[in-house]
Design an enzyme around this catalytic site. Sequence first.
Site, short mmCIF file in Angstrom:
data_model
loop_
_atom_site.label_atom_id
_atom_site.label_comp_id
_atom_site.label_asym_id
_atom_site.label_seq_id
_atom_site.Cartn_x
_atom_site.Cartn_y
_atom_site.Cartn_z
N THR A 68 35.90 49.09 40.78
CA THR A 68 35.38 49.20 42.15
C THR A 68 34.37 50.33 42.32
O THR A 68 33.42 50.20 43.11
CB THR A 68 36.57 49.40 43.12
OG1 THR A 68 37.41 48.25 43.01
CG2 THR A 68 36.12 49.55 44.55
N ASP B 59 35.60 43.91 36.14
CA ASP B 59 36.73 44.19 37.00
C ASP B 59 37.89 44.36 36.02
O ASP B 59 38.02 43.58 35.07
CB ASP B 59 36.99 42.97 37.91
CG ASP B 59 38.12 43.23 38.91
OD1 ASP B 59 37.85 43.15 40.10
OD2 ASP B 59 39.26 43.52 38.47
N SER B 60 38.73 45.37 36.20
CA SER B 60 39.70 45.67 35.15
C SER B 60 40.73 44.57 34.95
O SER B 60 41.42 44.53 33.93
CB SER B 60 40.37 47.02 35.40
OG SER B 60 41.31 46.93 36.42
N SER B 61 40.85 43.66 35.90
CA SER B 61 41.77 42.52 35.70
C SER B 61 41.30 41.63 34.56
O SER B 61 42.08 40.88 33.99
CB SER B 61 41.85 41.67 36.97
OG SER B 61 42.16 42.48 38.05
N THR C 257 40.96 50.21 38.83
CA THR C 257 42.31 50.77 38.98
C THR C 257 43.42 49.78 38.60
O THR C 257 44.51 50.20 38.23
CB THR C 257 42.56 51.23 40.43
OG1 THR C 257 42.34 50.12 41.30
CG2 THR C 257 41.66 52.37 40.81
N ASP C 258 43.12 48.46 38.69
CA ASP C 258 44.19 47.48 38.52
C ASP C 258 44.92 47.58 37.18
O ASP C 258 46.14 47.50 37.12
CB ASP C 258 43.65 46.05 38.72
CG ASP C 258 43.33 45.77 40.19
OD1 ASP C 258 43.81 46.55 41.05
OD2 ASP C 258 42.60 44.81 40.47
N1 ASN Z 1 39.86 45.13 41.10
C1 ASN Z 1 39.41 46.44 40.87
C2 ASN Z 1 39.51 46.72 39.37
O1 ASN Z 1 40.57 46.96 38.88
C3 ASN Z 1 40.23 47.43 41.67
C4 ASN Z 1 39.70 48.84 41.71
O2 ASN Z 1 39.04 49.32 40.84
N2 ASN Z 1 40.05 49.60 42.74
O3 ASN Z 1 38.52 46.64 38.69
#
Ligand code: ASN
Length: 576
Positions: free
Chosen positions: A32, A104-106, A136-137
């Site tokens: 993000t 996106d980390s997912s 963050t995910d």
């Molecule tokens: N979906 C985002 C990720 O993990 C969430 C984030 O970074 N806050 O890439």
Amino acid sequence: MGRRRVSCGHSGSPETSTDVETRVLVINTGGTIGMVLHDGVLSPEYNALVKTLRKLPILHDEKYAEQTKLYECYKPEEKTLVLPKSKLDKRVVYTFLEYSPLLDSSNMTPNDWTTIGKDIEKYYEDYDGFVVLHGTDTMAYTVSALSFMCENLGKPVIFTGSQIPIFEMRSDGRDNLLGALLIAGQFAIPEVCLYFHHKLYRGNRVTKVDSGSFKAFASPNLPPLASSEVDIKIDWDSVWRPSTTGKFTVYTHMNHNVGLLRLFPGITTDTVKVFLSASMEGVILETYGSGNAPDNRADLLDEIRKATERGLIMVNCTQCLRGTVTISYATGQALSKAGVVAGFDMTPEAALSKLSYVLAKQDLSLEEKKRNMSRNLRGEMVADLEGAKFSLSDSRFIQIIAKTLSIGCKEELEAIRDAIMPILVCAAAKNGDTEALEAIRNMATDLSKADYDGRTPLHIAACEGNLNVVEYLLSKGVTIFTKDRFGDKPLRNAVQLRHKDVVELLRKHGAHLSRAELQDTGTELCRLAASGDLEGLQIWKLAGADMAMTGYDKKTPVEVAKANERKEVEDFLNAA
Ligand code: ASN
């Protein structure tokens, strides 16, 4: 690092700055923090972050960059920026390495962990610290995995990201990035960490706990290593000190046949059987409370026993956010009898990535792999068998001082210890007294603590040539990359004072001079060659200098030796 000629060669010009520079590599993997809205949804955009940061005075000092000709030293395509001068009088110069595509980390997989690890390894000698921007995910998984993959890490690797993109008016990204840069550039914390919302955590202790708060992460079983308040306060006693050191390497062969199985009341034998299939090699069993599973389910325990007997490693971790796995209940004992090993207070993220790492180690037997799972490798757990830590107030020495000064509260005791210990430790290092060092260590003192000039016991021992002290300090995991106030590391001291054996030992343990320091050696090597100083040249070679480096007049050391008829030196250089 920290040795860029900040005037870019124009010494004495008005642009010259005396600021000490440190260098940080920022690896942007996505998340993000660098995302932009496209058709109403957020996705990462290549190059957007650096462009924005250049316009933010808290994250880039354009005036300093121009005055010191930063872009001439670090080409623009390298995407280099510089922070304003910090409270510690340092300049953190940081360079972006941006991945493509940004993720996106997912969408991340263990292959992405490998890419990050390989880049840290590739650029390890060029930077004082590393910041990894990550979504963050799944950040808790990546940071845990990297903590195991990075073997003999001696520099800070700090993961961060944000909940709101950095481009938006209200964003946690600016604070998170700034804090991570300041810590990575100024404090030699040899750990893979996560920095978020003013706190620095050990990476393999964190878990994401909130998707809607700036305080997205928690470290339930270990207090933060540092907090960023009016000042950045590091809890040096909590910083992980491995008992072995060696050359830094990144281990990238992770085993992918691992999984997490969460118990729930009424779980069927079929579910467990399918999960523990033949292709599985390691499973983290997420159990109840302090490591319990039903002991009245022979069917379930049977499946587990069959799997462990086949050679599958199963590790018991609790579903609770806080606390540890024990064997105090019969329900917990049943699992251990079925061959499940205790994971103590590891997070599921740490346990899974550790299992993936340990399983991939070809040279370990099954029993050794199991033992490693219940052993503390990177500060990821407190194993039951570890002795209680010696408390500060247990120290008779401190007690006597406290009594004499009539003080008793913990904070005051700590203040005394922190004032006295660096001096005592450095004195012991100077005298070559490892016994005294051991006694001081038992007073819960960090042997990496620096004196007023930022000089650690390792600096002192390196200067004095006290090989046994250097050996002792390295065995206690002291950091080898701490710079004193003059920007020097212990290895440079040992080179300057010609302690060949110390140079050799430090190099064996992963110490190195920065590429910038080595590039500056040409003239010095030519000077040594001209005067026939073979020993000096040998030491520089041991320290990693390129013997063919040219001096200020573009002559190589061997040409200089020849011109000065230094036959012995000439032979040495020809053979080098
Ligand atoms: N979906 C985002 C990720 O993990 C969430 C984030 O970074 N806050 O890439």
